[in-house]
Design an enzyme around this catalytic site. Structure first.
Site, PDB file in Angstrom:
ATOM      1  N   TYR A  83       0.771  -1.157  -0.042  1.00 15.29           N
ATOM      2  CA  TYR A  83       0.160  -0.084   0.036  1.00 15.29           C
ATOM      3  C   TYR A  83       0.991   1.160   0.109  1.00 15.29           C
ATOM      4  CZ  TYR A  83      -3.340   3.329   1.669  1.00 15.29           C
ATOM      5  OH  TYR A  83      -4.472   4.493   1.708  1.00 15.29           O
ATOM      6  N   HIS A 167       6.081  -8.065   0.249  1.00 15.63           N
ATOM      7  CA  HIS A 167       6.450  -7.843   1.659  1.00 15.63           C
ATOM      8  C   HIS A 167       7.814  -8.385   2.166  1.00 15.63           C
ATOM      9  CE1 HIS A 167       2.690  -6.240   2.875  1.00 15.63           C
ATOM     10  NE2 HIS A 167       2.162  -6.952   1.948  1.00 15.63           N
ATOM     11  N   GLU A 169       9.444  -7.901   4.606  1.00 14.73           N
ATOM     12  CA  GLU A 169       9.461  -8.198   6.390  1.00 14.73           C
ATOM     13  C   GLU A 169       9.067  -9.390   6.463  1.00 14.73           C
ATOM     14  OE1 GLU A 169       7.280  -6.101   4.621  1.00 14.73           O
ATOM     15  OE2 GLU A 169       5.433  -6.061   5.548  1.00 14.73           O
ATOM     16  N   ASP A 225       9.550  -4.192  34.012  1.00 13.29           N
ATOM     17  CA  ASP A 225       9.363  -2.872  33.678  1.00 13.29           C
ATOM     18  C   ASP A 225      10.054  -1.814  34.411  1.00 13.29           C
ATOM     19  OD1 ASP A 225       8.450  -4.349  31.496  1.00 13.29           O
ATOM     20  OD2 ASP A 225       6.559  -3.440  31.545  1.00 13.29           O
ATOM     21  N   LYS A 367       9.105  -5.598  24.790  1.00 17.67           N
ATOM     22  CA  LYS A 367       9.209  -6.272  25.870  1.00 17.67           C
ATOM     23  C   LYS A 367      10.664  -7.007  26.080  1.00 17.67           C
ATOM     24  CE  LYS A 367       7.197  -7.567  30.015  1.00 17.67           C
ATOM     25  NZ  LYS A 367       6.447  -6.684  30.859  1.00 17.67           N
TER      26      LYS A 367
END
Ligand code: XMP
Length: 511
Positions: A83, A167, A169, A225, A367
């Site tokens: 896109y 794509h 990726e 965290d 994370k």
């Protein structure tokens, strides 16, 4: 020194996150943002390139998200994917055709022209396609550099603007990583210096610079965290950081003791403990509605934290362990197209209420990257691998009213469950596990006596990011052991059930 960055605009493709994944795995720093973002957001970065992701829209839809015009003024490389490529075609007066037949799956890419994007890529290469529209007329002055059986223009370029229909990726694209890395390193010339070590050094320098001689406070829960956030800040400014740990009465068995011990003795932090258990439990009396529980706990936390922090002088900053996923996952798709990124606050509402400046050193990390930073900082492996625990604690794991008796039943059951997972060496394979005290009572028989007692549910899920989750297939023998230990050791429980629903349709927590 400003962090060199590739900016990825998210047009909503299911693969967008993989683009940032691939770049970061190759030590290239990147940021994933909404196409509507204000360029001022990047004032602290050195932008080296833009990537426009794929997305579900057709460029001709009235509501289709557009190319951010301002990026064309920057004169730095742009890569459009699917896109994103069609947006470039549209912006430069090419023609995109709406097709009825969606091309989905493997295709063979044939490279027709030499291109920096395809350096060291074989002339014929397997790629992954997922699109409906395609380019039928090249935009002005662009050349097509690759084709497939389905399109003459599977890749195009002009100067430092590139587009690919496939794509890169996705794993199914052979050498897709190399194509992205060619763009980042050879075309954008961004430094690939994004490592845990560098991140730590840069963060420490930045924090020192920003904070000067002022003081910082941090709400700390003992989770991954907030512990890593506090450790980083402590390395930067030492005793200018004060952490506050609030016991809200909704913690797990031994949690206050274990967390304080770890924060003080392992991490060497200056931590104030505030035991507000009675205060919280008093406010939660007779409350059964989950949303009301959450609101009361959130508001009370702010009261307590504000009062405690006033005891510390010269405070100008509030530190939070906000992660990248907190920022990105709170993106809302509105009207099916517009992506609005809202700021997420771990300790909801605190910064606005207290009028403090925010420090969020982990805000650009995923994370697993945070866990890497934790390892590099030498933080205990058990802490780095801890399952997430929600701010409202056990309150949202007790259905109905919260009482001391129910809390005690839940704490004991939860403790046994987690202990057994650790003993069986499967704790680290599970994203999150916990017990829930249901508000169902049922009939049982113990010895010769009829019982009428609580039913406890145990829940364990596997997930990448908590957005979706599957229930964990814990072996029957382990479930059986957990069940008999809970029944034998916890007074008030005569039934144990295992939650076998995924998210969606359920959520991970019960409330
Ligand atoms: P749900 O239940 O929404 O949970 O599927 C997704 C993840 O978020 C955690 N969670 C919270 N964490 N404050 C938090 O800090 C909260 O209010 C909260 N509610 C849910 C939950 O434990 C799971 O990991």
């Amino acid at each position: 020194m400003k962090q060199e960055t590739i900016i990825i605009f998210d047009y909503g493709s299911q693969y967008t996150r993989l683009i940032s994944r691939r770049l970061r795995e190759n030590n290239v720093f990147c940021d994933l943002v909404s196409p509507n973002i204000d360029p001022k957001f990047f004032k602290d970065r050195k932008i080296k390139g833009f990537i426009l992701s794929g997305g579900p829209n057709s460029v001709y839809d009235n509501s289709a998200p557009k190319i951010p015009e301002w990026i064309l003024d920057y004169d730095i490389p742009i890569l459009g994917i699917c896109y994103g490529m069609q947006l470039i075609a549209q912006a430069f007066n090419g023609k995109v055709e709406k097709t009825q037949n969606r091309e989905y799956g493997d295709a063979v890419l044939r490279i027709k022209k030499e291109s920096k994007l395809f350096e060291n890529i074989p002339p014929s290469n397997k790629v992954w396609m997922s699109h409906s529209d395609k380019i039928i007329t090249l935009p002005e002055k662009f050349i097509a550099t690759a084709e497939t059986n389905n399109t003459f223009c599977a890749a195009f370029e002009k100067d430092n603007i590139f587009g690919v229909q496939f794509h890169p990726e996705v794993d199914n694209t052979n050498l897709g990583d190399e194509i992205l890395i060619n763009f980042a390193l050879k075309i954008c010339k961004v430094k690939n210096n994004w490592t845990s070590k560098n991140f730590i050094q840069n963060s420490i320098a930045q924090i020192r610079d920003e904070v000067g001689n002022k003081n910082v406070i941090c709400a700390i829960s003992g989770g991954v965290d907030s512990s890593i956030t506090a450790t980083l800040i402590h390395r930067a400014i030492g005793e200018q950081l004060t952490s506050i740990f609030v016991n809200n009465g909704l913690l797990r068995k031994n949690e206050e003791h274990d967390v304080m011990n770890f924060l003080k003795n392992d991490l060497g932090l200056n931590v104030h403990l505030y035991d507000a258990s009675n205060q919280f439990l008093e406010k939660l009396k007779n409350i059964t509605d989950p949303e009301q529980k959450r609101k009361i706990i959130g508001a009370e936390f702010i009261n307590v934290f504000e009062k405690e922090s006033k005891k510390i002088k010269n405070v100008e900053f509030l530190a939070q362990g906000t992660l990248y996923s907190d920022v990105v996952e709170s993106a809302i798709i509105k009207d099916g197209h517009q992506v609005v990124i809202k700021s997420h606050h771990n300790v909801g509402g605190l910064p606005e209420k207290m009028n403090l400046k925010l420090i969020e050193p982990l805000r650009l990390l995923f994370k697993d990257e945070v866990r890497e930073i934790g390892k590099e900082l030498g933080i205990n492996k058990n802490i780095i691998g801890r399952h997430p625990f929600p701010g409202p604690g056990l309150a949202i794991r007790i259905m109905g009213e919260i009482t001391e008796t129910k809390l005690s039943i839940l704490r004991e059951s939860d403790h046994i469950f987690i202990e057994e997972l650790k003993k069986s060496n499967i704790y680290d394979d599970i994203w999150q596990a916990f017990a829930v005290l249901t508000d169902t009572q049922s009939v049982g028989v113990m010895g010769d006596n009829r019982t009428y007692q609580h039913c406890i549910a145990i829940r364990a899920v596997n997930s990448k990011d908590a957005m979706t989750a599957d229930w964990s297939k814990i072996p029957y023998e382990i479930l059986s052991k957990i069940s008999s230990r809970i029944i034998n050791e916890v007074d008030g429980i005569n039934r144990v059930v295992y939650d076998i629903t995924s998210k969606p349709p359920s959520t991970i927590e019960w409330e």
